[in-house]
Design an enzyme around this catalytic site. Sequence first.
Site, PDB file in Angstrom:
ATOM      1  N   LYS A 179       0.836  -1.202   0.000  1.00  0.00           N
ATOM      2  CA  LYS A 179       0.000   0.000   0.000  1.00  0.00           C
ATOM      3  C   LYS A 179       0.879   1.264   0.000  1.00  0.00           C
ATOM      4  CE  LYS A 179      -3.794  -2.400   2.376  1.00  0.00           C
ATOM      5  NZ  LYS A 179      -4.737  -2.393   3.528  1.00  0.00           N
ATOM      6  N   TYR A 192     -12.120  -2.475  -3.328  1.00  0.00           N
ATOM      7  CA  TYR A 192     -12.698  -2.617  -1.985  1.00  0.00           C
ATOM      8  C   TYR A 192     -14.226  -2.662  -2.034  1.00  0.00           C
ATOM      9  CZ  TYR A 192      -8.226  -2.048   0.454  1.00  0.00           C
ATOM     10  OH  TYR A 192      -6.961  -2.236   0.964  1.00  0.00           O
ATOM     11  N   ASN A 196      -1.717  -0.226   7.187  1.00  0.00           N
ATOM     12  CA  ASN A 196      -1.236  -1.581   7.536  1.00  0.00           C
ATOM     13  C   ASN A 196      -0.460  -2.243   6.398  1.00  0.00           C
ATOM     14  OD1 ASN A 196      -3.343  -2.270   5.871  1.00  0.00           O
ATOM     15  ND2 ASN A 196      -4.651  -3.068   7.494  1.00  0.00           N
ATOM     16  N   HIS A 248      -1.938  -5.449   1.275  1.00  0.00           N
ATOM     17  CA  HIS A 248      -3.225  -6.122   1.046  1.00  0.00           C
ATOM     18  C   HIS A 248      -2.987  -7.535   0.547  1.00  0.00           C
ATOM     19  CE1 HIS A 248      -7.241  -7.001  -0.516  1.00  0.00           C
ATOM     20  NE2 HIS A 248      -6.601  -7.527  -1.551  1.00  0.00           N
ATOM     21  N   GLU A 269      -9.612  -9.247  -8.067  1.00  0.00           N
ATOM     22  CA  GLU A 269      -8.622  -8.208  -7.761  1.00  0.00           C
ATOM     23  C   GLU A 269      -7.490  -8.204  -8.798  1.00  0.00           C
ATOM     24  OE1 GLU A 269      -7.621  -9.135  -3.707  1.00  0.00           O
ATOM     25  OE2 GLU A 269      -9.618  -8.577  -2.993  1.00  0.00           O
TER      26      GLU A 269
HETATM   27  O1  YYY Z   1      -8.239  -8.007   4.329  1.00  0.00           O
HETATM   28  P1  YYY Z   1      -7.724  -6.987   5.312  1.00  0.00           P
HETATM   29  O2  YYY Z   1      -6.934  -5.883   4.682  1.00  0.00           O
HETATM   30  O3  YYY Z   1      -6.977  -7.615   6.455  1.00  0.00           O
HETATM   31  O4  YYY Z   1      -8.993  -6.295   6.013  1.00  0.00           O
HETATM   32  P2  YYY Z   1     -10.449  -5.939   5.453  1.00  0.00           P
HETATM   33  O5  YYY Z   1     -11.432  -6.308   6.526  1.00  0.00           O
HETATM   34  O6  YYY Z   1     -10.673  -6.519   4.105  1.00  0.00           O
HETATM   35  O7  YYY Z   1     -10.420  -4.348   5.373  1.00  0.00           O
HETATM   36  C1  YYY Z   1      -9.735  -3.704   4.318  1.00  0.00           C
HETATM   37  C2  YYY Z   1      -8.946  -2.551   4.881  1.00  0.00           C
HETATM   38  O8  YYY Z   1      -9.822  -1.576   5.430  1.00  0.00           O
HETATM   39  C3  YYY Z   1      -8.015  -2.920   6.030  1.00  0.00           C
HETATM   40  O9  YYY Z   1      -6.760  -3.393   5.598  1.00  0.00           O
HETATM   41  C4  YYY Z   1      -7.892  -1.640   6.786  1.00  0.00           C
HETATM   42  C5  YYY Z   1      -9.222  -0.942   6.540  1.00  0.00           C
HETATM   43  N1  YYY Z   1     -10.125  -1.044   7.710  1.00  0.00           N
HETATM   44  C6  YYY Z   1     -10.287   0.052   8.527  1.00  0.00           C
HETATM   45  O10 YYY Z   1      -9.690   1.101   8.280  1.00  0.00           O
HETATM   46  N2  YYY Z   1     -11.128  -0.039   9.615  1.00  0.00           N
HETATM   47  C7  YYY Z   1     -11.776  -1.168   9.882  1.00  0.00           C
HETATM   48  N3  YYY Z   1     -12.584  -1.235  10.959  1.00  0.00           N
HETATM   49  C8  YYY Z   1     -11.624  -2.296   9.050  1.00  0.00           C
HETATM   50  C9  YYY Z   1     -10.778  -2.204   7.957  1.00  0.00           C
HETATM   51 MG    MG Z   2      -9.696  -7.828   2.875  1.00  0.00          MG
END
Ligand code: YYY
Ligand code: MG
Length: 147
Positions: free
Chosen positions: A9, A49, A112, A115, A126
């Site tokens: 990212k 997303y 974080n 992805h 994707e």
């Molecule tokens: O697949 P992953 O990246 O681990 O998480 P997702 O649940 O698909 O969410 C995508 C992305 O959205 C995440 O990396 C950070 C952000 N996010 C956020 O800012 N706040 C949340 N409560 C959940 C996800």
């Molecule tokens: Mg995800």
Amino acid sequence: MDRTFLMVKPDGVQRGLIGRIISRLEDKGFKLTAAKLVQVTREQAERHYEEHKGKPFFENLVNFITSGPVLAMVWEGDDIITLSRTLIGKTSVTEALPGTIRGDFAAHTPFNLIHGSDSPQSADREIANFFGPEEEVQYDKSVAAWI
Ligand code: YYY
Ligand code: MG
């Protein structure tokens, strides 16, 4: 052989973590089959997303992912979707364990760093959002039998 879409990212690119993140994926024995630096468009980010559309963090997430270049990649390996998400670590930086990419390098959600697709269907969708079929390179790695 399974495949997945992995993306460093904008925070990972800006912080100079591309090399270290790729090293962890190579160390695990995964095979890189496509990679490019991309300035993600708003439409592309919203498609990427789409399952989060309508959630409170969606707008912030799209702004973040379009805020600078990302490194879009396709990687292959048996069970790579599960294995790569284990290497990546939990979504929330407060839950991501040391030893994972997010656990070692990320300190604030949504910054974080990386992805990873969560299912084969997500991976197909994707990958198609970032790459044409001709951009994926098929080749053999001679160490494959040892991994
Ligand atoms: O697949 P992953 O990246 O681990 O998480 P997702 O649940 O698909 O969410 C995508 C992305 O959205 C995440 O990396 C950070 C952000 N996010 C956020 O800012 N706040 C949340 N409560 C959940 C996800
Ligand atoms: Mg995800």
